[in-house]
Design an enzyme around this catalytic site. Structure first.
Site, PDB file in Angstrom:
ATOM      1  N   HIS A   1      33.178 -78.313 -12.854  1.00 56.87           N
ATOM      2  CA  HIS A   1      33.558 -78.663 -14.213  1.00 56.87           C
ATOM      3  C   HIS A   1      34.646 -79.721 -14.265  1.00 56.87           C
ATOM      4  O   HIS A   1      34.739 -80.465 -15.241  1.00 56.87           O
ATOM      5  CB  HIS A   1      33.943 -77.405 -14.983  1.00 56.87           C
ATOM      6  CG  HIS A   1      32.754 -76.616 -15.433  1.00 56.87           C
ATOM      7  ND1 HIS A   1      32.834 -75.307 -15.819  1.00 56.87           N
ATOM      8  CD2 HIS A   1      31.458 -76.953 -15.543  1.00 56.87           C
ATOM      9  CE1 HIS A   1      31.624 -74.876 -16.146  1.00 56.87           C
ATOM     10  NE2 HIS A   1      30.785 -75.857 -15.985  1.00 56.87           N
TER      11      HIS A   1
ATOM     12  N   ARG B   1      25.410 -76.058   1.846  1.00 57.58           N
ATOM     13  CA  ARG B   1      25.835 -77.250   1.112  1.00 57.58           C
ATOM     14  C   ARG B   1      27.133 -77.047   0.347  1.00 57.58           C
ATOM     15  O   ARG B   1      27.687 -77.995  -0.204  1.00 57.58           O
ATOM     16  CB  ARG B   1      24.728 -77.700   0.146  1.00 57.58           C
ATOM     17  CG  ARG B   1      24.241 -76.620  -0.805  1.00 57.58           C
ATOM     18  CD  ARG B   1      22.998 -77.092  -1.550  1.00 57.58           C
ATOM     19  NE  ARG B   1      22.316 -76.014  -2.239  1.00 57.58           N
ATOM     20  CZ  ARG B   1      22.648 -75.563  -3.433  1.00 57.58           C
ATOM     21  NH1 ARG B   1      23.651 -76.116  -4.071  1.00 57.58           N
ATOM     22  NH2 ARG B   1      21.977 -74.589  -4.000  1.00 57.58           N
TER      23      ARG B   1
ATOM     24  N   CYS C   1      13.598 -82.132  -8.836  1.00 61.98           N
ATOM     25  CA  CYS C   1      14.606 -81.804  -9.844  1.00 61.98           C
ATOM     26  C   CYS C   1      15.986 -81.567  -9.244  1.00 61.98           C
ATOM     27  O   CYS C   1      16.909 -81.161  -9.948  1.00 61.98           O
ATOM     28  CB  CYS C   1      14.189 -80.589 -10.661  1.00 61.98           C
ATOM     29  SG  CYS C   1      13.992 -79.074  -9.695  1.00 61.98           S
TER      30      CYS C   1
ATOM     31  N   ARG D   1      17.507 -74.803 -16.643  1.00 64.35           N
ATOM     32  CA  ARG D   1      18.129 -73.669 -15.959  1.00 64.35           C
ATOM     33  C   ARG D   1      18.460 -72.613 -17.008  1.00 64.35           C
ATOM     34  O   ARG D   1      19.245 -72.865 -17.917  1.00 64.35           O
ATOM     35  CB  ARG D   1      19.416 -74.092 -15.249  1.00 64.35           C
ATOM     36  CG  ARG D   1      19.257 -75.166 -14.195  1.00 64.35           C
ATOM     37  CD  ARG D   1      20.622 -75.452 -13.576  1.00 64.35           C
ATOM     38  NE  ARG D   1      20.575 -76.465 -12.549  1.00 64.35           N
ATOM     39  CZ  ARG D   1      20.845 -77.755 -12.747  1.00 64.35           C
ATOM     40  NH1 ARG D   1      21.172 -78.169 -13.970  1.00 64.35           N
ATOM     41  NH2 ARG D   1      20.785 -78.622 -11.765  1.00 64.35           N
TER      42      ARG D   1
ATOM     43  N   GLU E   1      11.524 -75.228  -2.178  1.00 64.93           N
ATOM     44  CA  GLU E   1      12.913 -75.334  -1.740  1.00 64.93           C
ATOM     45  C   GLU E   1      13.171 -74.631  -0.417  1.00 64.93           C
ATOM     46  O   GLU E   1      14.319 -74.570   0.035  1.00 64.93           O
ATOM     47  CB  GLU E   1      13.855 -74.799  -2.827  1.00 64.93           C
ATOM     48  CG  GLU E   1      13.460 -73.465  -3.403  1.00 64.93           C
ATOM     49  CD  GLU E   1      14.195 -73.134  -4.694  1.00 64.93           C
ATOM     50  OE1 GLU E   1      15.233 -73.747  -4.979  1.00 64.93           O
ATOM     51  OE2 GLU E   1      13.714 -72.240  -5.418  1.00 64.93           O
TER      52      GLU E   1
ATOM     53  N   ASP F   1      18.468 -77.039  -2.338  1.00 64.79           N
ATOM     54  CA  ASP F   1      18.206 -75.915  -1.438  1.00 64.79           C
ATOM     55  C   ASP F   1      17.325 -76.329  -0.266  1.00 64.79           C
ATOM     56  O   ASP F   1      17.514 -75.846   0.859  1.00 64.79           O
ATOM     57  CB  ASP F   1      17.544 -74.766  -2.205  1.00 64.79           C
ATOM     58  CG  ASP F   1      18.558 -73.751  -2.716  1.00 64.79           C
ATOM     59  OD1 ASP F   1      19.650 -73.662  -2.126  1.00 64.79           O
ATOM     60  OD2 ASP F   1      18.267 -73.061  -3.700  1.00 64.79           O
TER      61      ASP F   1
ATOM     62  N   ARG G   1      12.682 -72.853 -15.827  1.00 66.50           N
ATOM     63  CA  ARG G   1      12.743 -72.119 -14.559  1.00 66.50           C
ATOM     64  C   ARG G   1      13.121 -70.678 -14.832  1.00 66.50           C
ATOM     65  O   ARG G   1      14.061 -70.390 -15.571  1.00 66.50           O
ATOM     66  CB  ARG G   1      13.781 -72.757 -13.631  1.00 66.50           C
ATOM     67  CG  ARG G   1      13.851 -72.076 -12.254  1.00 66.50           C
ATOM     68  CD  ARG G   1      14.861 -72.751 -11.337  1.00 66.50           C
ATOM     69  NE  ARG G   1      16.235 -72.532 -11.768  1.00 66.50           N
ATOM     70  CZ  ARG G   1      17.294 -73.105 -11.195  1.00 66.50           C
ATOM     71  NH1 ARG G   1      17.110 -73.945 -10.197  1.00 66.50           N
ATOM     72  NH2 ARG G   1      18.510 -72.853 -11.637  1.00 66.50           N
TER      73      ARG G   1
END
Length: 575
Positions: A190, A471, A508, A300, A437, A461, A336
């Site tokens: 953020h 990651r 994506c 999402r 993924e 992923d 999703r």
């Protein structure tokens, strides 16, 4: 002295250093009632959100509004109060007010930190970034408890910190924050989102930043390059001149890119590459449309589920999905399914703790013991799609086997049958897709393609699993580059399998919005790229500067390269 990090917000800035310290300064009047302190924190955050929204930064305001709600979370406050009962009274005597305030503040931050650690373990990077919000809220309540305040910069400066809490960044007066350099964080944190909203550069994940800042304490000037991910302490005159030249070139390219907004994605010779947006909240739809998105490649849905004591109802979900479908009309919207799991990230799911949540019960695997929560979501999507011009597109995350797809299809059939028995209007059908993924899905792409209508590659992923690199690990994040040839070969394997099954493939993950990544993906044969709305202009511009034949040649060279660095060196910026 130059350090490398991850570019999280574009731009170049030069200015004095403001070293943010998490330990607040001064001491005012303590507030020992945790509920009162939480209410004060919530009020402060809501006031900040109002100020930010009035300046036209709706996305940033939404972050602060969500924090205001977090401050009043009964689960958080109950846990704090339960632990506060154990604060000792030395020798049976009442503890001094200041000492008790410090002890209570420590408990607040410890409880918030524990909650944040749970969020940080979530598989979705955007949701994991909310861990910083929880810590931020905890720190604000703790400051109110002790009566301390944060010393803000007294001149326009560049923030240098381990991490910069979102609400602290929002409190800095307009024009006083020139840029952000953080030792931790990610491009989806953020602090990075706020930097982009302010239009200032940010570089995150800068290993050794705090040590370098301490050893260069006399350095009054620092330079940031938010595109290249560079931080330079005490830049030389030659370095400053080079940065200024680069800034002018980028501004000119940015103006050209913005002039193409509203045009469909295509190469210089007219080959179509559909450009879509990733969204996480209903409010994101307007920003995506404004940026010229041709649809939503990834909605999402986790934001509907987190930060609450119980799952959202079917009606709540249907209303949210319907708003997004209506906003995009006939343009595609890919929803999703809930992608959470591992280490009990949602209290009401009661998942068992796992030693490796990234490989545990998450995504479509929730269909085992937690099938009802996914069935409710599927019913809500079907209700939201009733009577629409376009067919709802729904995809399952974390698919690894053919059995996973069969489980997904059986849930859709069951959800439709439930609605039909109840006489509730629904979409006639779904287009069903899966996220690619994990390596097994890429290897089985041809077989999987015969069972679904589309693929969407989650490059974040996929990179993590192909390279066996976390990651989010501070020392591995830079090496976990989705342009590594091994990852690109897995993507190519997926494309070949999809073609054999007669279906399209989208991407994506973050790679789709990467300037070089988007070109390589288009050359590999990806027909849809879905990214943060803020990256659409740049990708649209880059694609229009090159023919499809050039991109195919680039992709072939990338597949034959030996490292991600070699791949990135193949492409020069278009001007």
């Amino acid at each position: 002295m130059e350090l490398a990090g991850v570019g999280a917000a574009p731009g170049i800035a030069v200015g004095p250093v403001w070293r943010y310290a998490s330990s607040a300064a001064g001491r005012g009047r303590p507030s020992l009632d945790i509920r009162v302190a939480a209410e004060l924190a919530a009020a402060e955050l809501m006031a900040l959100a109002g100020r930010v929204r009035a300046s036209g930064r709706a996305d940033d305001a939404a972050i602060l509004e969500a924090q205001s709600l977090m401050a009043l979370d009964p689960l958080l406050l109950d846990a704090i109060e339960a632990r506060a009962k154990s604060i000792p009274s030395p020798g049976g005597r009442p503890m001094a007010t200041g000492d008790r305030a410090d002890a209570l503040a420590s408990i607040v931050e410890a409880v918030a930190g524990s909650t944040a650690d749970t969020l940080a373990a979530l598989p979705d990077e955007t949701l994991a970034a909310r861990a910083a919000d929880v810590r931020d809220v905890g720190a604000r309540i703790a400051r109110i408890v002790t009566g301390r305040v944060v010393a803000l910069p007294d001149q326009p400066a560049i923030a240098v910190a381990d991490d910069l809490p979102p609400s602290v960044a929002a409190e800095i007066p307009d024009g006083q924050l020139l840029g952000v350099a953080l030792e931790r964080g990610s491009a989806t944190s953020h602090a990075a989102i706020l930097a982009r909203g302010l239009g200032i550069p940010a570089v995150v994940g800068v290993r050794g930043l705090l040590a370098a800042s301490a050893s260069n304490i006399e350095a009054t000037t620092v330079a940031l390059d938010g595109d290249a991910g560079r931080v330079i302490f005490a830049p030389s005159s030659d370095e400053l001149a080079a940065l200024e030249s680069e800034r002018r070139d980028r501004e000119a390219a940015g103006a050209k890119a913005r002039s193409l907004r509203g045009q469909p994605g295509r190469t210089a010779d007219g080959h179509a590459i559909e450009l879509l947006a990733n969204i996480g909240r209903v409010e994101d739809a307007d920003r995506a449309l404004e940026a010229g998105a041709e649809g939503v490649g990834l909605f999402r849905t986790e934001f509907l589920f987190v930060g609450r004591s119980g799952a959202p109802t079917e009606d709540e979900q249907a209303t949210a999905y319907r708003k997004v479908f209506a906003a995009f009309g006939e343009r595609p919207v890919v929803v999703r399914l809930l992608d959470v799991g591992g280490d009990k990230p949602l209290p009401y799911l009661r998942l068992a703790a796992e030693s490796n949540p990234f490989l545990g019960i998450r995504g479509v695997r929730l269909a085992g013991e937690h099938r009802p929560i996914l069935l409710t979501q599927l019913r809500a999507i079907a209700r939201a799609g009733a009577g629409l011009a376009s067919v709802p597109r729904v995809m399952a995350p974390m698919v690894a086997t053919l059995e996973d797809v069969d489980r997904f299809r059986s849930m859709v059939d069951e959800a439709f049958a439930d609605l039909d028995r109840s006489g509730i209007e629904r979409a006639a059908h779904f287009e069903l897709g899966i996220m690619i993924e994990v390596p097994s899905a890429a290897m089985m792409a041809a077989e999987l393609a015969r069972r679904v209508d589309f693929f969407s590659i989650g490059s974040n992923d996929l990179t993590q699993y192909v390279l066996a690199m976390d990651r989010t690990h501070p020392e591995l994040a830079a090496a976990a580059d989705a342009l590594h040839p091994a990852v690109l070969r897995a993507i190519r394997m997926t494309i070949d399998g999809a073609r054999a099954g007669g279906i399209e493939v989208a991407v994506c993950g973050e790679l789709a919005g990467d300037r070089i990544g988007s070109l390589v993906l288009a050359g590999l044969g990806i027909a849809e790229l879905s990214m943060d709305a803020g990256r659409l202009d740049a990708v649209r511009f880059e694609l229009q500067q090159r023919s499809f034949a050039e991109l195919e040649q680039l992709a072939a060279a990338a597949l034959a390269a030996g490292s991600a660095q070699e791949v990135r060196a193949l492409v020069r910026p278009a001007r």
